[in-house]
Design a protein around this motif. Structure first.
Motif, PDB file in Angstrom:
ATOM      1  N   ASP A 121      11.733   5.985   6.378  1.00 40.30           N
ATOM      2  CA  ASP A 121      11.695   6.413   7.776  1.00 40.30           C
ATOM      3  C   ASP A 121      10.300   6.812   8.229  1.00 40.30           C
ATOM      4  O   ASP A 121       9.905   6.559   9.369  1.00 40.30           O
ATOM      5  N   ASP A 122       9.540   7.434   7.341  1.00 43.96           N
ATOM      6  CA  ASP A 122       8.233   7.947   7.744  1.00 43.96           C
ATOM      7  C   ASP A 122       7.093   6.971   7.500  1.00 43.96           C
ATOM      8  O   ASP A 122       6.043   7.067   8.122  1.00 43.96           O
ATOM      9  N   TYR A 123       7.269   6.047   6.573  1.00 42.78           N
ATOM     10  CA  TYR A 123       6.153   5.196   6.189  1.00 42.78           C
ATOM     11  C   TYR A 123       6.392   3.698   6.393  1.00 42.78           C
ATOM     12  O   TYR A 123       5.466   2.961   6.682  1.00 42.78           O
ATOM     13  N   LEU A 124       7.581   3.257   6.172  1.00 41.75           N
ATOM     14  CA  LEU A 124       7.802   1.824   6.021  1.00 41.75           C
ATOM     15  C   LEU A 124       8.954   1.347   6.902  1.00 41.75           C
ATOM     16  O   LEU A 124      10.083   1.759   6.720  1.00 41.75           O
ATOM     17  N   LYS A 125       8.626   0.485   7.865  1.00 42.07           N
ATOM     18  CA  LYS A 125       9.661  -0.082   8.728  1.00 42.07           C
ATOM     19  C   LYS A 125       9.940  -1.536   8.368  1.00 42.07           C
ATOM     20  O   LYS A 125      11.089  -1.957   8.305  1.00 42.07           O
ATOM     21  N   ALA A 126       8.896  -2.289   8.162  1.00 41.19           N
ATOM     22  CA  ALA A 126       9.059  -3.709   7.851  1.00 41.19           C
ATOM     23  C   ALA A 126       7.984  -4.139   6.862  1.00 41.19           C
ATOM     24  O   ALA A 126       6.849  -3.669   6.914  1.00 41.19           O
ATOM     25  N   VAL A 127       8.356  -5.021   5.969  1.00 45.65           N
ATOM     26  CA  VAL A 127       7.436  -5.570   4.982  1.00 45.65           C
ATOM     27  C   VAL A 127       7.106  -7.002   5.370  1.00 45.65           C
ATOM     28  O   VAL A 127       8.011  -7.812   5.598  1.00 45.65           O
TER      29      VAL A 127
ATOM     30  N   THR B 186       0.823  -1.218   0.000  1.00 49.17           N
ATOM     31  CA  THR B 186       0.000   0.000   0.000  1.00 49.17           C
ATOM     32  C   THR B 186       0.851   1.259   0.000  1.00 49.17           C
ATOM     33  O   THR B 186       0.454   2.282   0.542  1.00 49.17           O
ATOM     34  N   TYR B 187       2.033   1.193  -0.624  1.00 47.56           N
ATOM     35  CA  TYR B 187       2.948   2.323  -0.546  1.00 47.56           C
ATOM     36  C   TYR B 187       3.100   3.052  -1.881  1.00 47.56           C
ATOM     37  O   TYR B 187       4.033   3.814  -2.069  1.00 47.56           O
ATOM     38  N   ASP B 188       2.162   2.810  -2.799  1.00 48.11           N
ATOM     39  CA  ASP B 188       2.227   3.513  -4.076  1.00 48.11           C
ATOM     40  C   ASP B 188       2.150   5.017  -3.888  1.00 48.11           C
ATOM     41  O   ASP B 188       2.755   5.799  -4.641  1.00 48.11           O
ATOM     42  N   ALA B 189       1.400   5.467  -2.878  1.00 47.36           N
ATOM     43  CA  ALA B 189       1.197   6.898  -2.670  1.00 47.36           C
ATOM     44  C   ALA B 189       2.484   7.631  -2.339  1.00 47.36           C
ATOM     45  O   ALA B 189       2.586   8.847  -2.561  1.00 47.36           O
ATOM     46  N   VAL B 190       3.461   6.915  -1.808  1.00 47.09           N
ATOM     47  CA  VAL B 190       4.735   7.573  -1.470  1.00 47.09           C
ATOM     48  C   VAL B 190       5.801   7.228  -2.505  1.00 47.09           C
ATOM     49  O   VAL B 190       6.989   7.419  -2.257  1.00 47.09           O
ATOM     50  N   GLY B 191       5.370   6.722  -3.636  1.00 47.35           N
ATOM     51  CA  GLY B 191       6.298   6.517  -4.737  1.00 47.35           C
ATOM     52  C   GLY B 191       6.996   5.186  -4.770  1.00 47.35           C
ATOM     53  O   GLY B 191       7.875   4.967  -5.605  1.00 47.35           O
ATOM     54  N   LEU B 192       6.625   4.261  -3.875  1.00 41.45           N
ATOM     55  CA  LEU B 192       7.289   2.957  -3.842  1.00 41.45           C
ATOM     56  C   LEU B 192       6.477   1.939  -4.630  1.00 41.45           C
ATOM     57  O   LEU B 192       5.334   1.624  -4.281  1.00 41.45           O
ATOM     58  N   GLY B 193       7.068   1.396  -5.711  1.00 46.11           N
ATOM     59  CA  GLY B 193       6.408   0.352  -6.480  1.00 46.11           C
ATOM     60  C   GLY B 193       6.577  -1.002  -5.827  1.00 46.11           C
ATOM     61  O   GLY B 193       7.286  -1.149  -4.825  1.00 46.11           O
ATOM     62  N   ILE B 194       5.916  -2.008  -6.373  1.00 44.97           N
ATOM     63  CA  ILE B 194       5.987  -3.355  -5.808  1.00 44.97           C
ATOM     64  C   ILE B 194       7.404  -3.907  -5.970  1.00 44.97           C
ATOM     65  O   ILE B 194       7.951  -3.921  -7.076  1.00 44.97           O
ATOM     66  N   PRO B 195       8.015  -4.351  -4.907  1.00 40.70           N
ATOM     67  CA  PRO B 195       9.408  -4.801  -4.952  1.00 40.70           C
ATOM     68  C   PRO B 195       9.576  -6.143  -5.681  1.00 40.70           C
ATOM     69  O   PRO B 195       8.653  -6.942  -5.789  1.00 40.70           O
ATOM     70  N   THR B 196      10.792  -6.377  -6.141  1.00 43.55           N
ATOM     71  CA  THR B 196      11.237  -7.677  -6.618  1.00 43.55           C
ATOM     72  C   THR B 196      12.337  -8.155  -5.677  1.00 43.55           C
ATOM     73  O   THR B 196      13.276  -7.409  -5.378  1.00 43.55           O
ATOM     74  N   LEU B 197      12.220  -9.381  -5.193  1.00 42.08           N
ATOM     75  CA  LEU B 197      13.149  -9.895  -4.186  1.00 42.08           C
ATOM     76  C   LEU B 197      14.196 -10.796  -4.830  1.00 42.08           C
ATOM     77  O   LEU B 197      13.899 -11.559  -5.747  1.00 42.08           O
ATOM     78  N   GLN B 198      15.411 -10.704  -4.327  1.00 45.57           N
ATOM     79  CA  GLN B 198      16.511 -11.537  -4.777  1.00 45.57           C
ATOM     80  C   GLN B 198      17.206 -12.116  -3.547  1.00 45.57           C
ATOM     81  O   GLN B 198      17.109 -11.562  -2.454  1.00 45.57           O
ATOM     82  N   VAL B 199      17.911 -13.218  -3.736  1.00 46.14           N
ATOM     83  CA  VAL B 199      18.636 -13.826  -2.627  1.00 46.14           C
ATOM     84  C   VAL B 199      20.013 -13.190  -2.519  1.00 46.14           C
ATOM     85  O   VAL B 199      20.747 -13.087  -3.506  1.00 46.14           O
TER      86      VAL B 199
END
Length: 466
Positions: A214-220, A100-113
């Motif tokens: 810092d303001d919106y996202l601490k842990a996914v 739900t972080y599209d509003a702050v400019g963060l798109g859906i992440p892609t994860l890598q090992v």
């Protein structure tokens, strides 16, 4: 009186062995060992407290083999491991996450090992950031599309971070939640239109990143792993702290059991195990987990532990026994097993400790090699070879017992009831149509690999519905 009778019988047996060997001029090593073994039993039987010690040993074995821990200790050994590669991780994340972080400019992440770096890279240095000080073995990389609209500048960027994976175990809820801790994120790379950025752009990226994180996202929240319940005997397994193998491209979670009997060793090799390119999830199972499950079934009398041969086998003065599980990891050296037990490398070998319940005081171990097979995502046991193991007190293992044990009700129940059924669908993903908003991801067997050194099973799976 009892000990005198056994002393006389044993001397007769020794004499018979000696006469036979001397007559044939073949006093070989086996004969010597048989004589020594019998004499050892005679000496132990001559002790006044041998029966008392045997009874105490049996009581202790019964109590300990069926014990369950009150709490899961994720700092201890784990007898199963669950491994994911990048494809599996991304499938679970995309199916489970409510981003739900599209509003702050963060798109859906892609994860890598693999992600965090102890050494600073050029991008880290240019941003004035230091090397990662945490445990890099618990980090994965997350690439997040980032839109910055600040000071009249519009940028569509891609920022890659290394961040640790955290497993939060909740025994009351019966699950483990898996998080990516972005509060400890380390910026590894930043790109615009495929090119690395520096200078003013890097400063803007830094400000945008800190604003977003810092303001919106601490842990996914990545996904959750339900406690795996084995059988109907209170056996549970919880996912614990993760470990990354960047070279193999895998993320492994130790699965911690509440069976005390199954806590003598970890599946350490799971972390190093090769991972097929066409699989998405792997399970690695230590023999002690299967031994612990069998012990629990015996403790709860799902498997009857009384053995009655009807008549005493040749060489034994008793026909009635109570069976417990021997602790293979603690009492049998693998090198010895490989050299003494037929086809040991082809089977899981279980030690069935047979305690005499009449006349003779002591126990003897029968080492049964059982083959693990898989059918429709279920582990099943097939009987293999049976060999003689250790003995104590007045007991000595004789060949007649090893050939008779497979025909007993105990062994038939073991084969019938102890087929190991693991429900692989224990990872939950979001589903608005499902009860509680979650459903279990379906998995299918893609490849089955049995470790031929007798130290474990590897099973590789794929997600079927995500």
């Amino acid at each position: 009186m009892k000990n005198n009778v056994f002393f006389t019988l044993a001397l007769g047996a020794v004499a018979a062995l000696s006469l036979t060997s001397l007559t044939s001029c073949d006093l070989d090593e086996k004969t010597v060992n048989d004589i020594v073994g019998i004499m050892d039993g005679v000496i132990k039987c001559s002790a006044e407290d041998v029966c008392t010690q045997a009874q105490q040993g049996l009581t202790k074995a019964i109590n300990e083999e069926g014990m369950l821990s009150e709490h899961i200790d994720t700092n201890g050994d784990y007898s199963m491991a669950l491994t994911l590669n990048a494809t599996g991780i991304n499938k679970l994340f995309q199916a489970s996450s409510d981003w739900t972080y599209d509003a702050v400019g963060l798109g859906i992440p892609t994860l890598q090992v693999g992600g965090c770096r102890k050494q600073t890279t050029s991008i880290i240095s240019s941003l004035g950031l230091s090397a990662y000080k945490g445990n890099i073995d618990q980090c994965i990389a997350v690439e997040i599309p980032l839109k910055i609209n600040k000071f009249g500048i519009n940028l569509n960027l891609s920022a890659t971070f290394g961040a640790p994976v955290i497993a939060k175990l909740d025994e009351n809820a019966g699950k483990t939640d898996i998080y990516l801790d972005l509060s400890q994120a380390q910026l590894i790379d930043a790109q615009y239109d495929g090119s690395n950025l520096g200078g003013l752009a890097s400063s803007l990226i830094t400000e945008g990143i800190h604003l977003a994180l810092d303001d919106y996202l601490k842990a996914v929240h990545l996904f959750e792993i339900q406690a795996w319940e084995l059988g109907d005997n209170g056996i549970k397994m919880f996912a614990g702290a993760p470990r990354v193998n960047e070279a193999m491209g895998t993320l492994t979670f130790g699965m911690y059991s509440n069976i005390k009997f199954a806590q003598s060793g970890s599946v350490e090799w799971a972390y190093e195990a090769s991972f097929p390119s066409d699989a998405e999830l792997g399970l690695h199972i230590h023999p002690d987990l299967i031994r612990g499950l069998l012990a629990r079934l015996m403790y709860s009398h799902n498997i009857e532990t009384n053995v009655d041969f009807g008549a005493a086998p040749d060489g034994l003065a008793t026909s009635k026994f109570t069976v417990t599980m021997a602790n293979m990891a603690a009492e049998y050296d693998q090198a010895w097993l490989l050299s003494h037990v037929p086809n040991y490398a082809d089977f899981f070998t279980f030690g069935f400790r047979m305690w005499s319940t009449e006349n003779v005081c002591g126990y003897m171990d029968l080492l049964a090699g059982l083959q693990i097979v898989i059918n429709d995502n279920m582990f099943k046991i097939k009987a293999g070879n049976v060999a003689a193991g250790n003995a104590d007190g007045c007991m000595q293992v004789v060949g007649g017992v090893t050939s008779l044990i497979t025909d007993t009700d105990f062994f038939k129940q073991l084969m019938d009831k102890a087929e190991l059924t693991f429900n692989f669908n224990e990872i939950e993903v979001k589903d608005d149509k499902a009860e509680g908003g979650l459903r279990k991801a379906k998995m299918g067997s893609n490849k089955f690999e049995f470790k031929t050194d007798g130290t474990g099973i590897s099973l590789f799976l794929n997600f079927l519905d995500i």
